[in-house]
Design an enzyme around this catalytic site. Sequence first.
Site, PDB file in Angstrom:
ATOM      1  N   LYS A  69      29.849  39.474  51.713  1.00  0.00           N
ATOM      2  CA  LYS A  69      31.272  39.834  51.733  1.00  0.00           C
ATOM      3  C   LYS A  69      31.468  41.352  51.846  1.00  0.00           C
ATOM      4  CE  LYS A  69      32.774  35.724  49.145  1.00  0.00           C
ATOM      5  NZ  LYS A  69      33.641  35.221  48.044  1.00  0.00           N
ATOM      6  N   HIS A 116      29.264  34.428  49.869  1.00  0.00           N
ATOM      7  CA  HIS A 116      29.864  33.092  50.015  1.00  0.00           C
ATOM      8  C   HIS A 116      28.771  32.120  50.430  1.00  0.00           C
ATOM      9  CE1 HIS A 116      32.429  29.815  51.416  1.00  0.00           C
ATOM     10  NE2 HIS A 116      31.553  29.718  52.408  1.00  0.00           N
ATOM     11  N   TYR A 137      39.306  29.910  54.968  1.00  0.00           N
ATOM     12  CA  TYR A 137      39.556  29.478  53.586  1.00  0.00           C
ATOM     13  C   TYR A 137      40.768  28.543  53.484  1.00  0.00           C
ATOM     14  CZ  TYR A 137      36.240  32.678  51.240  1.00  0.00           C
ATOM     15  OH  TYR A 137      35.106  33.311  50.762  1.00  0.00           O
ATOM     16  N   ASN A 189      32.902  38.984  44.845  1.00  0.00           N
ATOM     17  CA  ASN A 189      31.673  38.451  44.257  1.00  0.00           C
ATOM     18  C   ASN A 189      30.498  38.389  45.232  1.00  0.00           C
ATOM     19  OD1 ASN A 189      32.664  36.398  45.790  1.00  0.00           O
ATOM     20  ND2 ASN A 189      32.898  34.914  44.133  1.00  0.00           N
ATOM     21  N   GLU A 222      32.043  25.319  58.512  1.00  0.00           N
ATOM     22  CA  GLU A 222      31.926  26.781  58.390  1.00  0.00           C
ATOM     23  C   GLU A 222      30.965  27.375  59.421  1.00  0.00           C
ATOM     24  OE1 GLU A 222      33.072  27.187  53.663  1.00  0.00           O
ATOM     25  OE2 GLU A 222      30.991  27.538  54.267  1.00  0.00           O
TER      26      GLU A 222
END
Length: 138
Positions: free
Chosen positions: A10, A116, A50, A113, A127
């Site tokens: 990310k 993913h 998302y 975080n 995805e």
Amino acid sequence: MIERTLAIIKPDACRKNYLGLILARYEKEGFRICAGKMQWLSQRQAEGFYHVHRERPFFSSLTRFMSSGPVLTLVLEKENAIADHRTLMGATDPQKAEGGTLRKLYGGSIEENAVHGSDSPETARFEIAYFFPSVEIF
Ligand code: GDP
């Protein structure tokens, strides 16, 4: 069974120069990197990725964060790749993640975080196809 999963390093982890550390960890844990692309997502692309979270209160903040800088999207392959990658990532909230997991080591907050990972075979199929045509997966 040999599986493929989608991983994203990310924007926070890219900004903090953790790309090499995270890629090395994937290889050390037996994942084969079979596709990879650095890209700066538009907010529209992040929203599409998302879409299952569109009703969640953090959706607009999450998609703004995910389009705040470049990400590295990857397809990882190994036996049991989806569950093993989830274990390697650790809990969504880095503070609650097990020691040694990627989110514990490199995540800053429940939103920022670091990584993913797909959470099921159906999600992985969606995805992977979202970012990679089959000719870009080796
Ligand atoms: P994951 O499968 O562990 O990534 O967790 P989820 O699918 O539940 O959430 C997707 C992403 O949304 C997470 O990785 C975080 O970046 C973000 N997120 C999850 N929960 C929260 C939250 O409570 N607040 C905020 N701001 N972001 C969250």
